[in-house]
Write a protein that holds these residues in place. Sequence first.
Motif, PDB file in Angstrom:
ATOM      1  N   PRO A 279       7.065  52.686  20.509  1.00 30.65           N
ATOM      2  CA  PRO A 279       6.898  51.941  21.764  1.00 30.65           C
ATOM      3  C   PRO A 279       5.972  52.710  22.724  1.00 30.65           C
ATOM      4  O   PRO A 279       5.904  53.940  22.686  1.00 30.65           O
ATOM      5  CB  PRO A 279       8.319  51.842  22.317  1.00 30.65           C
ATOM      6  N   LYS A 280       5.305  51.977  23.586  1.00 29.79           N
ATOM      7  CA  LYS A 280       4.417  52.608  24.556  1.00 29.79           C
ATOM      8  C   LYS A 280       5.221  53.389  25.580  1.00 29.79           C
ATOM      9  O   LYS A 280       6.347  53.046  25.932  1.00 29.79           O
ATOM     10  CB  LYS A 280       3.567  51.556  25.270  1.00 29.79           C
ATOM     11  N   GLY A 281       4.634  54.472  26.062  1.00 32.52           N
ATOM     12  CA  GLY A 281       5.260  55.284  27.096  1.00 32.52           C
ATOM     13  C   GLY A 281       4.219  56.124  27.793  1.00 32.52           C
ATOM     14  O   GLY A 281       3.033  56.104  27.436  1.00 32.52           O
ATOM     15  N   GLU A 282       4.657  56.893  28.801  1.00 32.89           N
ATOM     16  CA  GLU A 282       3.720  57.715  29.557  1.00 32.89           C
ATOM     17  C   GLU A 282       3.781  59.181  29.178  1.00 32.89           C
ATOM     18  O   GLU A 282       2.832  59.927  29.425  1.00 32.89           O
ATOM     19  CB  GLU A 282       3.984  57.565  31.058  1.00 32.89           C
ATOM     20  N   LYS A 317       4.034  67.284  25.552  1.00 35.10           N
ATOM     21  CA  LYS A 317       4.656  68.598  25.363  1.00 35.10           C
ATOM     22  C   LYS A 317       4.825  68.842  23.868  1.00 35.10           C
ATOM     23  O   LYS A 317       5.259  67.952  23.134  1.00 35.10           O
ATOM     24  CB  LYS A 317       6.018  68.638  26.057  1.00 35.10           C
ATOM     25  N   VAL A 318       4.457  70.047  23.419  1.00 29.62           N
ATOM     26  CA  VAL A 318       4.591  70.401  22.008  1.00 29.62           C
ATOM     27  C   VAL A 318       5.633  71.499  21.881  1.00 29.62           C
ATOM     28  O   VAL A 318       5.517  72.560  22.511  1.00 29.62           O
ATOM     29  CB  VAL A 318       3.249  70.882  21.412  1.00 29.62           C
ATOM     30  N   ILE A 319       6.662  71.239  21.066  1.00 32.50           N
ATOM     31  CA  ILE A 319       7.774  72.177  20.906  1.00 32.50           C
ATOM     32  C   ILE A 319       7.941  72.524  19.434  1.00 32.50           C
ATOM     33  O   ILE A 319       7.997  71.635  18.580  1.00 32.50           O
ATOM     34  CB  ILE A 319       9.087  71.579  21.451  1.00 32.50           C
ATOM     35  N   GLU A 320       8.009  73.824  19.133  1.00 34.25           N
ATOM     36  CA  GLU A 320       8.271  74.263  17.764  1.00 34.25           C
ATOM     37  C   GLU A 320       9.769  74.232  17.496  1.00 34.25           C
ATOM     38  O   GLU A 320      10.571  74.594  18.364  1.00 34.25           O
ATOM     39  CB  GLU A 320       7.749  75.679  17.543  1.00 34.25           C
ATOM     40  N   THR A 321      10.123  73.791  16.302  1.00 37.79           N
ATOM     41  CA  THR A 321      11.534  73.742  15.930  1.00 37.79           C
ATOM     42  C   THR A 321      11.657  73.928  14.420  1.00 37.79           C
ATOM     43  O   THR A 321      10.658  73.871  13.695  1.00 37.79           O
ATOM     44  CB  THR A 321      12.178  72.408  16.356  1.00 37.79           C
ATOM     45  N   GLU A 331       9.178  62.111  20.558  1.00 35.51           N
ATOM     46  CA  GLU A 331       9.987  61.370  21.523  1.00 35.51           C
ATOM     47  C   GLU A 331       9.063  60.833  22.618  1.00 35.51           C
ATOM     48  O   GLU A 331       8.186  61.558  23.105  1.00 35.51           O
ATOM     49  CB  GLU A 331      11.055  62.258  22.146  1.00 35.51           C
ATOM     50  N   ILE A 332       9.238  59.580  22.981  1.00 33.81           N
ATOM     51  CA  ILE A 332       8.426  58.926  24.008  1.00 33.81           C
ATOM     52  C   ILE A 332       9.315  58.573  25.201  1.00 33.81           C
ATOM     53  O   ILE A 332      10.434  58.062  25.039  1.00 33.81           O
ATOM     54  CB  ILE A 332       7.765  57.634  23.468  1.00 33.81           C
ATOM     55  N   ALA A 333       8.811  58.842  26.397  1.00 29.09           N
ATOM     56  CA  ALA A 333       9.571  58.494  27.608  1.00 29.09           C
ATOM     57  C   ALA A 333       8.647  57.810  28.602  1.00 29.09           C
ATOM     58  O   ALA A 333       7.431  57.986  28.569  1.00 29.09           O
ATOM     59  CB  ALA A 333      10.173  59.741  28.203  1.00 29.09           C
TER      60      ALA A 333
END
Length: 333
Positions: A279-282, A317-321, A331-333
Amino acid sequence: MKAKKQILPFFIPNNGCNHACVFCNQNKISGAQKSATSKDVIDAAGSFFTTDYPAEIAFYGGSFTGIPVEVQNELLGAAYSFVNGHKDRSIRISTRPDLIDGSIIDRLIGYGVDTIELGAQSMCDDVLLLSKRGHNASHVDIAAKLIKKAGLTLVLQMMTGLPGDSIEKSIFTAKRFIEMEADAVRIYPTVVVANTQLHDMWQNGAYREHTIEDAIEYCVELCELFIEARVPILRLGLNPTESLTAGDAVAGAYHPALGELVYSRMYRKKVTALLESLPKGENATIFVPLGARSKMVGQHRSNINYLKEYFSLKSIKVIETTMEFDDIFIEIA
């Protein structure tokens, strides 16, 4: 975790090769101006092998099995004295596919060689002919089968952007490598090196350079094939040398961090496909494997800037896991 193998390289530029491939100037490509000797091997290995840490002596840069047999045996004998009796030490050689047969393989095994790299370059005969390789695709196939039958590790080297090459032909070569059960591969996009026939061809318009952007496009496709087939990619692009960086790489796909550029583009391609399905998000948060953040961000934040503009995102944002090496979650918000 198994310790990473350390490699002690020795170069034999141009030795053993009776062919003048249009792209080749091994002295400038390898950075070595003279061939290694058995004394060089003994002197370097004496200080290199101080523990039983996994290690390998590797002979690169020429056609090892084409040099005089007595010289081969001297070099291999010097190397074998350091690996014999040590299960975590090994020897590899690099050679041409038309300089391998059963008796040669038996002799190499007797000196402790367990990996053979073949400079195949292409599995398309027209590309090999235009590049003046002096062998055809059937030589690669025959040599690969002999190496695998002997129980040795097979590494196949290919080049993209050679005269007559196309992305379709490079993909065909990669698929043939997979069919031949290569244990690993190296991919070398073509660089126009000074004092080669390819340099002359490029200058007079007979050859269009294989640019860095071309190389990235080709290698993304090839790497996806090899990764899916679980064939390790040992190298992308020529090793940087002082002479190449100083100007001997006059055109083509020479970049000291080509591999980083390719893997970064692969991440961008995968994230683009994922974002198009969401879905679209900002705002987007991209979760990547440990150690992959720089590849996802891209040089000079190129991937982030591209994705923000393409999808009209305010932030990424890029997060290593902890996840599989090629997994990505968004994840889109």
